[in-house]
Write an enzyme that holds these catalytic residues in place. Sequence first.
Site, PDB file in Angstrom:
ATOM      1  N   TYR A 118     -13.619  41.737  14.524  1.00  0.00           N
ATOM      2  CA  TYR A 118     -12.553  40.929  14.360  1.00  0.00           C
ATOM      3  C   TYR A 118     -11.192  41.265  15.208  1.00  0.00           C
ATOM      4  O   TYR A 118     -10.408  40.385  15.584  1.00  0.00           O
ATOM      5  CB  TYR A 118     -11.929  40.560  13.060  1.00  0.00           C
ATOM      6  N   THR A 158      -6.372  60.773  13.130  1.00  0.00           N
ATOM      7  CA  THR A 158      -6.345  60.886  14.637  1.00  0.00           C
ATOM      8  C   THR A 158      -6.490  62.335  14.842  1.00  0.00           C
ATOM      9  O   THR A 158      -7.133  62.860  15.986  1.00  0.00           O
ATOM     10  CB  THR A 158      -4.971  60.382  15.263  1.00  0.00           C
ATOM     11  N   ARG A 212      -2.311  44.818  13.410  1.00  0.00           N
ATOM     12  CA  ARG A 212      -1.440  44.306  12.318  1.00  0.00           C
ATOM     13  C   ARG A 212      -1.602  42.627  12.267  1.00  0.00           C
ATOM     14  O   ARG A 212      -0.883  42.143  11.802  1.00  0.00           O
ATOM     15  CB  ARG A 212       0.049  44.489  12.574  1.00  0.00           C
ATOM     16  N   VAL A 213      -2.778  42.203  12.926  1.00  0.00           N
ATOM     17  CA  VAL A 213      -2.768  40.747  13.162  1.00  0.00           C
ATOM     18  C   VAL A 213      -3.244  40.205  12.010  1.00  0.00           C
ATOM     19  O   VAL A 213      -3.961  40.819  11.192  1.00  0.00           O
ATOM     20  CB  VAL A 213      -3.515  40.403  14.389  1.00  0.00           C
ATOM     21  N   LYS A 237       0.804  51.794   8.841  1.00  0.00           N
ATOM     22  CA  LYS A 237      -0.316  50.585   8.689  1.00  0.00           C
ATOM     23  C   LYS A 237      -0.558  50.739   7.035  1.00  0.00           C
ATOM     24  O   LYS A 237      -0.463  49.310   6.401  1.00  0.00           O
ATOM     25  CB  LYS A 237      -1.601  50.897   9.110  1.00  0.00           C
ATOM     26  N   ARG A 286      18.709  37.854  -3.610  1.00  0.00           N
ATOM     27  CA  ARG A 286      17.909  39.291  -3.113  1.00  0.00           C
ATOM     28  C   ARG A 286      16.452  39.518  -3.887  1.00  0.00           C
ATOM     29  O   ARG A 286      15.973  40.533  -3.984  1.00  0.00           O
ATOM     30  CB  ARG A 286      18.784  40.553  -3.548  1.00  0.00           C
ATOM     31  N   GLY A 324      -7.808  39.343  -2.238  1.00  0.00           N
ATOM     32  CA  GLY A 324      -9.352  39.461  -1.403  1.00  0.00           C
ATOM     33  C   GLY A 324      -8.973  39.842   0.076  1.00  0.00           C
ATOM     34  O   GLY A 324      -7.726  40.355   0.580  1.00  0.00           O
ATOM     35  N   CYS A 337      -8.621  44.052   3.867  1.00  0.00           N
ATOM     36  CA  CYS A 337      -7.568  45.023   4.310  1.00  0.00           C
ATOM     37  C   CYS A 337      -6.705  45.434   2.854  1.00  0.00           C
ATOM     38  O   CYS A 337      -6.474  46.509   2.693  1.00  0.00           O
ATOM     39  CB  CYS A 337      -6.547  44.288   5.128  1.00  0.00           C
ATOM     40  N   PHE A 366     -11.111  33.445   0.643  1.00  0.00           N
ATOM     41  CA  PHE A 366     -10.282  34.676  -0.108  1.00  0.00           C
ATOM     42  C   PHE A 366      -8.748  34.210   0.145  1.00  0.00           C
ATOM     43  O   PHE A 366      -7.996  34.751  -0.591  1.00  0.00           O
ATOM     44  CB  PHE A 366     -10.592  35.939   0.542  1.00  0.00           C
ATOM     45  N   ARG A 409     -15.265  36.833   2.489  1.00  0.00           N
ATOM     46  CA  ARG A 409     -15.699  38.364   2.159  1.00  0.00           C
ATOM     47  C   ARG A 409     -14.498  38.818   1.230  1.00  0.00           C
ATOM     48  O   ARG A 409     -13.444  38.477   1.185  1.00  0.00           O
ATOM     49  CB  ARG A 409     -15.486  39.370   3.443  1.00  0.00           C
TER      50      ARG A 409
HETATM   51  N1  SAJ Z   1      -2.039  36.779  -1.761  1.00  0.00           N
HETATM   52  C1  SAJ Z   1      -1.710  36.169  -2.987  1.00  0.00           C
HETATM   53  N2  SAJ Z   1      -0.540  35.837  -3.335  1.00  0.00           N
HETATM   54  C2  SAJ Z   1       0.554  36.067  -2.220  1.00  0.00           C
HETATM   55  C3  SAJ Z   1       0.291  36.312  -0.950  1.00  0.00           C
HETATM   56  C4  SAJ Z   1      -1.251  36.605  -0.926  1.00  0.00           C
HETATM   57  O1  SAJ Z   1      -2.473  36.296  -4.089  1.00  0.00           O
HETATM   58  O2  SAJ Z   1       1.629  35.760  -2.311  1.00  0.00           O
HETATM   59  C5  SAJ Z   1      -3.411  37.135  -1.734  1.00  0.00           C
HETATM   60  C6  SAJ Z   1      -4.296  36.032  -0.759  1.00  0.00           C
HETATM   61  O3  SAJ Z   1      -4.813  34.854  -1.618  1.00  0.00           O
HETATM   62  C7  SAJ Z   1      -5.412  37.009  -0.245  1.00  0.00           C
HETATM   63  C8  SAJ Z   1      -4.733  38.337  -0.234  1.00  0.00           C
HETATM   64  O4  SAJ Z   1      -3.606  38.275  -0.994  1.00  0.00           O
HETATM   65  O5  SAJ Z   1      -6.424  37.077  -1.283  1.00  0.00           O
HETATM   66  C9  SAJ Z   1      -4.539  38.866   1.156  1.00  0.00           C
HETATM   67  O6  SAJ Z   1      -3.827  37.835   2.144  1.00  0.00           O
HETATM   68  P1  SAJ Z   1      -2.856  38.069   3.143  1.00  0.00           P
HETATM   69  O7  SAJ Z   1      -2.484  36.848   3.794  1.00  0.00           O
HETATM   70  O8  SAJ Z   1      -1.626  38.628   2.250  1.00  0.00           O
HETATM   71  O9  SAJ Z   1      -3.207  39.186   4.002  1.00  0.00           O
HETATM   72  P2  SAJ Z   1      -4.618  39.334   4.896  1.00  0.00           P
HETATM   73  O10 SAJ Z   1      -5.493  40.027   4.222  1.00  0.00           O
HETATM   74  O11 SAJ Z   1      -5.174  38.011   5.447  1.00  0.00           O
HETATM   75  O12 SAJ Z   1      -3.833  40.244   6.282  1.00  0.00           O
HETATM   76  C10 SAJ Z   1      -3.174  41.292   5.809  1.00  0.00           C
HETATM   77  C11 SAJ Z   1      -1.908  41.153   6.606  1.00  0.00           C
HETATM   78  N3  SAJ Z   1      -1.044  42.284   6.213  1.00  0.00           N
HETATM   79  C12 SAJ Z   1       0.206  41.922   5.761  1.00  0.00           C
HETATM   80  O13 SAJ Z   1       0.817  40.960   5.604  1.00  0.00           O
HETATM   81  C13 SAJ Z   1       1.243  43.249   5.381  1.00  0.00           C
HETATM   82  C14 SAJ Z   1      -2.145  41.404   8.250  1.00  0.00           C
HETATM   83  O14 SAJ Z   1      -0.883  41.318   8.859  1.00  0.00           O
HETATM   84  C15 SAJ Z   1      -3.086  42.623   8.633  1.00  0.00           C
HETATM   85  O15 SAJ Z   1      -3.101  42.935   9.853  1.00  0.00           O
HETATM   86  C16 SAJ Z   1      -4.242  42.450   7.869  1.00  0.00           C
HETATM   87  O16 SAJ Z   1      -3.748  42.595   6.353  1.00  0.00           O
HETATM   88  C17 SAJ Z   1      -4.916  43.688   8.143  1.00  0.00           C
HETATM   89  O17 SAJ Z   1      -5.917  43.585   8.951  1.00  0.00           O
HETATM   90  O18 SAJ Z   1      -4.690  44.829   7.834  1.00  0.00           O
END
Ligand code: SAJ
Length: 425
Positions: A18, A131, A165-166, A217, A257, A268, A271, A335, A343
């Site tokens: 990915y 690293t 970080r994508v 990270k 704030r 889910g 990450c 997820f 996943r």
């Molecule tokens: N979720 C909630 N409530 C929220 C926000 C998210 O329950 O208010 C849940 C989502 O439904 C999901 C999970 O959290 O199950 C994760 O979703 P997400 O959209 O927060 O994040 P990911 O896993 O798709 O991607 C994250 C991102 N990290 C951050 O936003 C800090 C992405 O930038 C990273 O590159 C990615 O992890 C990674 O590869 O580490």
Amino acid sequence: MQQPGQQPQTVSVIGLGYIGLPTAAVLAKNGVNVIGVDVNASAVATINAGDIHIVEPGLADVVKRAVHDGLLRAVTSPEPADAYVITVPTPFTADYDADLSYIKAAAQALAPHLSAGNLIILESTSPVGTTEQLADWLAEARPDLSFPKTHGDDADIQLAYCPERVLPGQVMHELVQNDRVIGGLSAKANAQATALYNTFLKGDCLLTNARTAEMAKLTENSFRDVNIAFANELSLICDHLSINVWELIRLANHHPRVNILQPGPGVGGHCIAVDPWFIVASAPEQARMIRTAREVNDFKPDWVYQQVQRTIQAAAQQTGKAVDAVNVTCLGLAFKANIDDLRESPALAIAQRIAAAHSGTTMVVEPNLPATAQPVANATLTALDEALSEADVVVLLVDHTPFKAITRAQLEGKLWVDTRGLIDG
Ligand code: SAJ
């Protein structure tokens, strides 16, 4: 050989998943000669045919063009290059420690091809110190070459950590636009890595050392996990105190704030539910809140499941039906919203648990899967309207856009558990 500040001519990307495949494609799009390496021979064949083996909007066209132009080619074992970018998985072990075996295997595979002047960048999410560990593995395999620990800027081989970080679903945009944190084992590694990313990056390169970049990270994803845990904990407290959590959060967020995230059925993806454990494993006595946040988020699917069980009993009483005549409909399995990725999905796990335990009919609705899919044993993948009209109990698990159009009339006479606030919010 790559000099500081000079762009590498040939880059090898190890691990074409990915993150690796989009990175390889974007480098090639910007004129770099890219050798992609993956142990999965079928993925390699797919890429060499100009196709892709993963789902990511906008990726297919870039890969097709890069392969057609002869700038991207995939192989199953490493070849000599100016720079190597490692993007292999780092899952966690049964006791929540990081499994670095894929990084070690990549190091062993590329070591024989190294030559003085090479740069190695690790992008895989990794515990602090990885690293340096990677450099040690390479130094063991190649005692004829020097490394930054002993030779700093003068080392034959330079190494840097640069986390991806994508956001899945927006990778092609964020890969180019997001700022990058680069943590070299030397100043020269930072300069070389900056030159590599500047072949395609519109964001800034933020320079630091490897340990800080590794921790950055883990910190970003733990920050999100802790904040989601706060929202999930509020949802339990509010249920106990008979308060509508969605209204509560909306009101509290009017404070200039305060910015509370949204509760859900659990956290889910591969990450946010994983990375905080790497911090806990490195500093178990200090990382108390980060550990608790993980436990709060991991408990949420159990709590939702218990609520569903109670609601099924209540529906049986309300309708006078036997429990095995109660129809349950689960809305969403992915997820998070508007993706097809199952996943580590708490929604999928909850639906599977309901279907396994419920003696009546369970229907699941997942608009992002093909109608022929069978994602949950003992449950039928059903179209939204039919699944709603047949349901006695509706369990809303994912806030997919089509579910936002559900009306009160469609829920008339039914009971529901809403984990995302689309009905109750
Ligand atoms: N979720 C909630 N409530 C929220 C926000 C998210 O329950 O208010 C849940 C989502 O439904 C999901 C999970 O959290 O199950 C994760 O979703 P997400 O959209 O927060 O994040 P990911 O896993 O798709 O991607 C994250 C991102 N990290 C951050 O936003 C800090 C992405 O930038 C990273 O590159 C990615 O992890 C990674 O590869 O580490």
